[in-house]
Design an enzyme around this catalytic site. Structure first.
Site, short mmCIF file in Angstrom:
data_model
loop_
_atom_site.label_atom_id
_atom_site.label_comp_id
_atom_site.label_asym_id
_atom_site.label_seq_id
_atom_site.Cartn_x
_atom_site.Cartn_y
_atom_site.Cartn_z
N CYS A 4 0.81 -1.04 0.05
CA CYS A 4 -0.02 -0.06 -0.06
C CYS A 4 0.85 1.11 -0.01
O CYS A 4 1.69 1.32 0.96
CB CYS A 4 -0.82 -0.09 1.16
SG CYS A 4 -1.86 1.63 1.30
N CYS B 208 -0.25 3.97 2.73
CA CYS B 208 -0.21 3.79 4.08
C CYS B 208 -0.03 2.53 4.42
O CYS B 208 1.00 1.87 4.07
CB CYS B 208 -1.50 4.44 4.81
SG CYS B 208 -3.05 3.98 3.90
N SER B 209 -0.98 1.66 4.79
CA SER B 209 -0.64 0.21 5.33
C SER B 209 -2.08 -0.66 4.84
O SER B 209 -2.28 -1.62 5.68
CB SER B 209 -0.17 0.21 6.55
OG SER B 209 -1.33 0.89 7.39
N CYS B 210 -2.75 -0.42 4.01
CA CYS B 210 -4.08 -1.16 3.62
C CYS B 210 -3.39 -2.67 3.50
O CYS B 210 -2.63 -2.97 2.74
CB CYS B 210 -4.70 -0.51 2.43
SG CYS B 210 -5.17 1.05 2.78
FE FE Z 1 -3.36 2.34 2.72
#
Ligand code: FE
Length: 218
Positions: A122, A125-127
């Site tokens: 991602c 961010c951190s999906c």
């Molecule tokens: Fe994300």
């Protein structure tokens, strides 16, 4: 050969104002982040736990392999061609066969092949498909991984100990708040005799992200 990066497919539709771009920031809504911060500070102030205990607890959680459902799904896909087709055509429906729901508008499974290797990231961010893989590892959330795996996937994978032959095309899939990916790795040839339960054991979390291969792969 080219390193295909399908950035923008689906798009980060929430936009920067709802999906803040911060170095290594977790993917949470600002209000929730604020509530978490207030509660954490209160609990620390009251002496319920110390900062050290908090960090150790986070480290323990990160060390736990939460990819249990993802492993089962892959093991079934390896063992059952019909299930494999369903998984590739309609990820959410295939997950529903395990009585689970990711609660996401879109979930897609990308299949590795002898000349195609998929890896997920991602970039914003951190999906991450937590329902299948558990908590994302800290490196997945790091700015370095998010930016470099797009630009130089082959080098990044080598740093993970995964040296792919030059003829293998690397496809990088950029996750979003609405769209998550999981890799369907190739079944190791040596695992041909294993049943579904034993197959699940050789699937690693990293192989579902694409930075590793199942145990016993060559
Ligand atoms: Fe994300």
């Amino acid at each position: 050969m080219h390193d295909d990066h399908n950035h923008g497919q689906g798009g980060h539709e929430y936009g920067p104002e709802h999906h803040p771009v911060q170095a290594d920031a977790p993917s949470v809504e600002p209000q929730i982040a604020l509530m978490e911060q207030a509660l954490r500070e209160l609990l620390l102030k009251k002496g319920i736990f110390t900062t050290g205990e908090l960090h150790r607890s986070i480290e323990r959680m990160e060390a736990l392999d939460g990819a249990i459902l993802g492993k089962k799904v892959v093991a079934r896909a390896w063992n059952d061609p019909e299930y494999r087709s369903l998984l590739l055509d309609d990820g959410p429906r295939a997950i529903a066969e395990f009585g689970a729901s990711l609660g996401l508008p879109e979930f897609r499974v990308v299949e590795n092949a002898p000349t195609i290797h998929n890896v997920i990231v991602c970039t914003l961010c951190s999906c991450y498909p937590r329902g299948l893989l558990g908590l994302p590892p800290s490196w997945y959330k790091s700015k370095e991984y998010r930016s470099r795996v797009v630009r130089e996937p082959r080098s990044v994978l080598e740093e993970f100990g995964l040296a792919l032959p030059p003829e293998v095309e690397i496809r990088v899939h950029d996750s979003t708040a609405d769209l998550r990916f999981m890799v369907l790795p190739m079944r190791p040839v040596e695992a041909a005799h294993l049943d579904e339960e034993a197959l699940a054991e050789i699937v690693t979390r990293d192989s579902l992200i694409g930075v590793g291969l199942p145990l016993g792969s060559q």
